[in-house]
Design an enzyme around this catalytic site. Sequence first.
Site, PDB file in Angstrom:
ATOM      1  N   SER A 107       0.827  -1.205   0.000  1.00  0.00           N
ATOM      2  CA  SER A 107       0.000   0.000   0.000  1.00  0.00           C
ATOM      3  C   SER A 107       0.858   1.252   0.000  1.00  0.00           C
ATOM      4  O   SER A 107       1.976   1.263   0.538  1.00  0.00           O
ATOM      5  CB  SER A 107      -0.852  -0.022   1.272  1.00  0.00           C
ATOM      6  OG  SER A 107      -1.415   1.240   1.507  1.00  0.00           O
ATOM      7  N   TYR A 158      -2.168  -1.302  11.037  1.00  0.00           N
ATOM      8  CA  TYR A 158      -2.435  -1.816   9.682  1.00  0.00           C
ATOM      9  C   TYR A 158      -1.280  -1.457   8.740  1.00  0.00           C
ATOM     10  O   TYR A 158      -0.726  -2.311   8.058  1.00  0.00           O
ATOM     11  CB  TYR A 158      -3.749  -1.243   9.127  1.00  0.00           C
ATOM     12  CG  TYR A 158      -3.826  -1.349   7.619  1.00  0.00           C
ATOM     13  CD1 TYR A 158      -4.092  -2.561   7.010  1.00  0.00           C
ATOM     14  CD2 TYR A 158      -3.559  -0.233   6.802  1.00  0.00           C
ATOM     15  CE1 TYR A 158      -4.103  -2.673   5.622  1.00  0.00           C
ATOM     16  CE2 TYR A 158      -3.573  -0.336   5.423  1.00  0.00           C
ATOM     17  CZ  TYR A 158      -3.835  -1.559   4.834  1.00  0.00           C
ATOM     18  OH  TYR A 158      -3.830  -1.663   3.468  1.00  0.00           O
ATOM     19  N   LYS A 211       1.868  -3.769   6.643  1.00  0.00           N
ATOM     20  CA  LYS A 211       2.301  -3.732   5.240  1.00  0.00           C
ATOM     21  C   LYS A 211       3.813  -3.535   5.162  1.00  0.00           C
ATOM     22  O   LYS A 211       4.503  -4.169   4.370  1.00  0.00           O
ATOM     23  CB  LYS A 211       1.566  -2.619   4.478  1.00  0.00           C
ATOM     24  CG  LYS A 211       0.076  -2.884   4.287  1.00  0.00           C
ATOM     25  CD  LYS A 211      -0.197  -4.084   3.404  1.00  0.00           C
ATOM     26  CE  LYS A 211      -1.658  -4.470   3.350  1.00  0.00           C
ATOM     27  NZ  LYS A 211      -1.922  -5.796   2.775  1.00  0.00           N
TER      28      LYS A 211
END
Length: 341
Positions: free
Chosen positions: A126, A151, A155
């Site tokens: 991302s 979150y 990644k």
Amino acid sequence: MKKIIVTGGTGYIGSHTCVELINSGFEVIIIDDLSNSTIEVLNGIKKITGIKPEFYKIDLANAKETFSCFNKIKNVSGIIHFAAYKAVGESVNFPLKYYKNNLNSLINIIENMQEKSFKNIIFSSSCTVYGQAEKLPVTEQSPIIKADSPYGNTKQISEEIIYDTIKSTEYLKAISLRYFNPIGAHESSEIGELPIGEPANLVPYITQTAVGIRKQLRIFGNDYNTPDGTAIRDYIHITDLAKAHIAALNRLLNKENKINYEVFNIGTGKGNSVLEVVKTFEKVTGIKLNYKIVNRRPGDIEKIWADTSHAEKELGFKTEKSLGDALLSAWNWEKKYRNIT
Ligand code: UDP
């Protein structure tokens, strides 16, 4: 026919990628725990492609389950790994849930790949890894900034896990795709984005407001340092994004990769403000949207968009669809899903 495992294949990006894979002649096998998607998505994929992919309901964070599932699937050419929790706000409140799921599933998959001699993996990363970059657009060399949320951190750590594993072996090959903001739905409206409960993302919030499920869209902040004061993102049509995975996969399968771990930005290269998105939605649908400006949302960055030249040069990937195309497809999907003509 080359066999590809798609984890998270019933999810938003996963399902659109399965359609593009099938349309490109791949055999697709989906692994998903259905924690944030429904089994009906398989029917949507079948309606579009004529093929209902083989499906395994598996918790990939569970090593035993993953091992026995991979034992059943032979001769895999590649894995596209989408399965992950993705709600930024929830990850702040439940960090361990995110670390446990997103990291264990990746580790289990890579361990199984090594054991079963599956070579190629595409990982869904991302643009959150860049945080608020000082220089725009962001290139793949832009600094990785400490993640704001658990979150985002999963990644970053996942990319590191892949990088370190690849350094330690000649065998594995991987590509991480750093997505910008995926929006829209397949042109058939048979599959699309299906947020559970109140959407956190802009476009489903817009379509749900237009359809009357939400009273009013809140625009988070108009005091940013941008031309109209609202925040800027790089919104990419989901079908374009899905096609980027085919390009990345073919690069690995055709051994065109330059090094064993590569990273690509996948965006349009163009930034649009929240107000531009709202105005474009109004223009392409003819619907007047009920919205108001409220305070900034904590954790939001001001602006980001992608430098897409690396993906263009190396993957031959370029987006084809416009912001208007994407918003209209999102609206058509919302209407079809709610049975509105
Ligand atoms: N946004 C908004 N209202 C909403 C949801 C989002 O104004 O109800 C804004 C948000 O502040 C950001 C942009 O829309 O500037 C994109 O947000 P989204 O959550 O879709 O993606 P993000 O870039 O945060 O991952």
